[in-house]
Design an enzyme around this catalytic site. Structure first.
Site, PDB file in Angstrom:
ATOM      1  N   ASP A  50       0.846  -1.653  -0.139  1.00 49.70           N
ATOM      2  CA  ASP A  50      -0.079  -0.369   0.128  1.00 49.70           C
ATOM      3  C   ASP A  50       0.828   1.196   0.108  1.00 49.70           C
ATOM      4  O   ASP A  50       1.322   2.036   0.938  1.00 49.70           O
ATOM      5  CB  ASP A  50      -0.676  -0.149   1.166  1.00 49.70           C
ATOM      6  N   ASP A 100      -2.203   5.581  -3.674  1.00 50.66           N
ATOM      7  CA  ASP A 100      -3.234   5.972  -2.802  1.00 50.66           C
ATOM      8  C   ASP A 100      -4.335   5.940  -2.037  1.00 50.66           C
ATOM      9  O   ASP A 100      -3.449   6.669  -1.495  1.00 50.66           O
ATOM     10  CB  ASP A 100      -4.459   4.467  -3.515  1.00 50.66           C
ATOM     11  N   ARG A 101      -4.962   7.564  -2.361  1.00 50.95           N
ATOM     12  CA  ARG A 101      -5.467   7.818  -1.005  1.00 50.95           C
ATOM     13  C   ARG A 101      -4.935   9.177  -0.863  1.00 50.95           C
ATOM     14  O   ARG A 101      -5.531  10.420  -1.179  1.00 50.95           O
ATOM     15  CB  ARG A 101      -5.859   7.518  -0.111  1.00 50.95           C
ATOM     16  N   ASN A 146      -2.976  -4.390  -0.214  1.00 52.15           N
ATOM     17  CA  ASN A 146      -3.804  -4.863  -2.110  1.00 52.15           C
ATOM     18  C   ASN A 146      -4.412  -3.643  -2.474  1.00 52.15           C
ATOM     19  O   ASN A 146      -5.129  -3.761  -3.562  1.00 52.15           O
ATOM     20  CB  ASN A 146      -4.773  -5.399  -0.904  1.00 52.15           C
ATOM     21  N   HIS A 190       1.164  -8.439   4.129  1.00 48.08           N
ATOM     22  CA  HIS A 190       0.929  -6.899   3.641  1.00 48.08           C
ATOM     23  C   HIS A 190      -0.614  -7.396   4.664  1.00 48.08           C
ATOM     24  O   HIS A 190      -1.427  -6.605   5.363  1.00 48.08           O
ATOM     25  CB  HIS A 190       0.094  -6.303   2.249  1.00 48.08           C
ATOM     26  N   ARG A 196     -14.179  -7.129   5.930  1.00 47.05           N
ATOM     27  CA  ARG A 196     -14.393  -5.755   4.214  1.00 47.05           C
ATOM     28  C   ARG A 196     -14.665  -6.816   3.040  1.00 47.05           C
ATOM     29  O   ARG A 196     -14.626  -5.922   2.288  1.00 47.05           O
ATOM     30  CB  ARG A 196     -11.923  -5.846   4.153  1.00 47.05           C
ATOM     31  N   HIS A 227      -2.251  -2.691   6.718  1.00 47.62           N
ATOM     32  CA  HIS A 227      -3.138  -3.574   6.571  1.00 47.62           C
ATOM     33  C   HIS A 227      -4.270  -2.789   6.419  1.00 47.62           C
ATOM     34  O   HIS A 227      -5.720  -2.451   6.735  1.00 47.62           O
ATOM     35  CB  HIS A 227      -3.567  -5.114   6.104  1.00 47.62           C
TER      36      HIS A 227
END
Length: 482
Positions: free
Chosen positions: A255, A258-259, A287, A336, A384, A411
């Site tokens: 990760d 993203d975001r 992911n 992860h 999730r 995660h």
């Protein structure tokens, strides 16, 4: 259904209203606790499940959000927000056709609902786009994106003043200049950016799915968790713990993007160090190193804004070759997400797992990227909606079977940046402080030495960053489903 007393119904409504106040303050965990308390008093009211579903969406518990939205609709098929919540959960899980079905239902039952019609149309566009991309991929599957890149056509203009590769190679000086260049919010020339991606793909393709990492006695080793495009916090890690080098090795546990809206900067710095120190800098897939996540949560949009759609496709090819796990001195496994839905998985099974693909919805690769630990024992469906939740006995059995001491995973946001669970056998590390500028959490990294591998935790607060909000490049459809 058992009858709810008038007194219980009244108290449930009071608790729901209290939960709503916590939700407004972004205190989602407390809101979930209170919605749950309301449901325990009155489990026949759709809105309680609908509100809890939204709180679960905010905490990325998409599986629970989906379950609650479905329960709300079971209780009241006319509860429109239930369809919205369920569609949001489906969208977050990449199940776009199912989301589309929910909006089609609302549009048909409420033909004058402009909001529902808009969301149905936008969702329909996403589904058509994905189908189109799949059709193109089938037609063009004989040639990779990497093979289509022509670096010679990417001329470096005379007025470019940024860092440059030296004879096509990443050097220590290049990395130092690159980080300063990015701090000044400047862009790396596309020629160098593409060259790094082509080189890192070649390097990653040579690696195993499970990488064995030797750490000599007395040698320091650092493990970092999610970075999520928070470039300035990444720079702070290096300030606190030293730059990567042959004497200061790092493992970044997925990760990377993203975001956060500086994901391009993060990934090129990390890939640069991987090229510079291939035997002392390690990266595991998360992911969010996947097409569906990148389409929704900002990375694809950011790459298109800063470079090209072609580069976004090349990143997808590169991410497919990232290792899924690392084993430190044959004693500590780092992945992860987490552990597995069956008791028979061995390290050799991980080694044999085919990784050059998008993550499947079940199996070893999926669970390495998506699973989470839980209190208690046994296994449970994932909060999730992907992977599983695993208890302390599952962790202990896995360690015993594979002759390991403990696992490290990431995660999940943790208030202190890390969490030690399952009797010390399962450690979570999360390195993005004040995640998305809203969570208020600390970040953390783990240091250890090769002899005892005893984890030491360093925590830190977020540092300032330029006024670009998280999710600035996210798919605009996300705002429709909030």
């Amino acid at each position: 259904m058992p009858q709810v007393t008038e007194e219980a119904a009244k108290r449930a409504e009071e608790i729901k209203n209290e939960a709503n106040e916590h939700f407004k303050k972004q205190q989602y965990e407390r809101a979930i606790e209170l919605y749950t308390a309301a449901i325990e008093l009155d489990d026949n009211t759709a809105i309680y499940y609908g509100n809890r579903s939204l709180a679960y969406l905010r905490t990325e518990c998409f599986g629970y959000a989906l379950e609650d939205a479905s329960k709300a609709l079971e209780l009241d098929k006319s509860y429109v927000k239930g369809y919205y919540r369920r569609a949001s959960a489906y969208m977050s899980l990449g199940k776009f056709k199912l989301a589309l079905k929910d909006y089609e239902t609302v549009s048909k039952t409420r033909p004058n609902d402009r909001d529902a019609r808009l969301k149905f149309q936008e969702c329909q566009k996403v589904v058509k786009m994905i189908m189109f991309q799949k059709a193109i991929a089938v037609e063009e599957n004989t040639k990779t994106v990497a093979q289509s890149i022509d670096l010679r056509s990417m001329v470096i203009e005379d007025d470019y003043e940024g860092p440059g590769l030296e004879e096509g190679m990443v050097t220590e000086n290049f990395m130092l200049e690159l980080m300063e260049h990015y701090k000044a919010q400047k862009k790396l020339h596309r020629h160098h950016a593409y060259k790094i991606l082509l080189d890192i793909k070649k390097q990653l393709m040579k690696l195993a799915t499970l990488v064995d990492v030797p750490i000599p006695d007395g040698t320091k080793f650092t493990v970092c968790g999610d970075i999520h495009g928070q470039f300035y916090d990444l720079m702070n890690i290096f300030k606190l713990n030293g730059l990567p080098s042959t004497t200061n090795p790092y493992l970044f546990n997925g990760d990377f993007v993203d975001r956060g809206s500086f994901s391009v900067e993060c990934i090129f710095v990390l890939f640069g160090f991987k090229l510079l120190y291939p035997d002392h800098f390690f990266m595991s897939r998360g992911n969010h190193e996947s097409v569906t996540m990148n389409q929704m949560y900002g990375f694809q949009g950011e790459v298109k804004a800063k470079y090209t759609a072609q580069m976004a496709d090349l990143f997808t090819e590169v991410y497919n070759w990232l290792p899924l796990a690392h084993c430190l001195n044959s004693r500590v496994l780092v992945m992860h997400g987490g552990l597995f839905s069956t008791d028979d998985v061995t390290l050799d099974d991980i080694r044999k797992t085919e990784r050059n693909r998008q993550p499947p919805e079940t199996g070893i690769m999926c669970e390495l990227l998506w699973s989470d630990p839980m209190p208690g024992k046994g296994r449970a469906p994932s909060k999730r909606g992907v992977g599983i939740q695993f208890g302390s006995d599952i962790t202990w059995n896995f360690l015993e079977k594979n002759n390991l001491e403990y696992i490290i995973r990431s995660h999940e946001v943790k208030s202190e940046g890390y969490e030690v669970t399952h009797g010390g056998n399962c450690i979570t590390v999360f390195s993005a402080p004040n995640y998305c500028d809203t969570m208020g959490n600390k970040g953390a990294f783990i240091t250890m030495t090769g002899g005892d591998l005893k984890p030491k935790f360093t925590t830190y607060e977020a540092v300032p960053h330029p006024p670009v909000k998280p999710m600035a490049y996210a798919n605009s459809i996300l705002s429709l489903f909030s």
